[in-house]
Design an enzyme around this catalytic site. Structure first.
Site: not given
Ligand code: SAH
Length: 229
Positions: A68
């Site tokens: 993000s």
């Molecule tokens: N917080 C992160 C960015 C998040 S991007 C950072 O600091 O870099 C969103 C992430 O959520 C992605 O990596 C995606 O694979 C993950 N995601 C999506 N659905 C998910 C789920 N059900 N359980 C765990 N991770 C999930």
């Protein structure tokens, strides 16, 4: 010792990020500002995109996912209102950067990611920087981590159609949950306080996150409008 990077070429760039993208845009929590000034965001971003680490936008981290924009990390962290003693659950580890910010500001962080290569990379970076209080787990985060519950704070960092019920259950009384809730293309940052008298819900800024997949999130395939719990 958490975070000691020798010859960090981005110290000034990071100060600039804090001044121009965070303070000037209304982020006031001094703890959040300090954490984001100290933690070397570029180390969480894979080489091909590293030069974009401090830009005012989301940046690719591989596997079709993004980290993000710094402002959004700050808004979400500030909304969690951390005091230092909390146990936190993050859904969507991605690069591990947000988890590191939480690890800096709270007592213990559990973070769940569904894509294995991202789990492995985040574990390495967090370990290298000394974040022993951040635990990265592989799995469907929409189910939470019942064995570690309750959590004082829960942060979902992927766009959800609704708050997964398992996460609401695993939030402690007096706890706060922050999540982008909406459709595939646009969400609203939603802040839920779980109080004895009921839930207090506040809606914040508009945002765009990659989708929260899984049992309590979106299902694979084109959106049908019927997803979510
Ligand atoms: N917080 C992160 C960015 C998040 S991007 C950072 O600091 O870099 C969103 C992430 O959520 C992605 O990596 C995606 O694979 C993950 N995601 C999506 N659905 C998910 C789920 N059900 N359980 C765990 N991770 C999930």
């Amino acid at each position: 010792m958490v975070v000691s990077v020798k010859d960090d070429p981005f110290v000034q760039t990071r100060k600039g990020m804090v001044e121009q993208q965070l303070k000037a845009e209304g982020i006031t929590d001094p703890l959040v500002l300090t954490a984001m000034e100290q933690i070397p965001r570029h180390l969480f971003i894979p080489e091909p995109w590293r030069y974009e680490s401090y830009d005012n936008c989301a940046v690719p981290i591989g596997e079709g996912q993004t980290i993000s924009q710094p402002f959004m990390v700050a808004v979400m962290t500030q909304a969690l209102n951390l005091r230092g003693g909390e146990k936190i659950l993050e859904i969507g580890t991605g690069s591990g950067y947000q988890a590191a910010i939480l690890g800096w500001l709270a007592k213990e962080v559990y973070t769940v990611e569904r894509i294995e290569p991202l789990v492995e990379r985040a574990r390495i970076v967090l370990h290298t920087l000394g974040f022993d209080n951040v635990h990265v787990r592989l799995g469907d985060g929409t189910l939470g981590l019942p064995e570690e519950a309750p959590f004082d704070r829960i942060l979902i960092t992927a766009g959800a159609p609704a708050i997964p019920p398992a996460l609401m259950e695993q939030l402690a009384w007096g706890g706060i949950l922050v999540a982008p809730i909406g459709d595939h293309w646009m969400q609203e940052l939603t802040i839920v306080a779980k109080e004895e008298g009921g839930l207090r819900v506040k809606r914040g800024v508009a945002c765009v996150f990659v989708p929260l997949m899984g049992q309590g999130g979106w299902r694979p395939g084109p959106p049908t409008g019927q997803e979510g719990p």
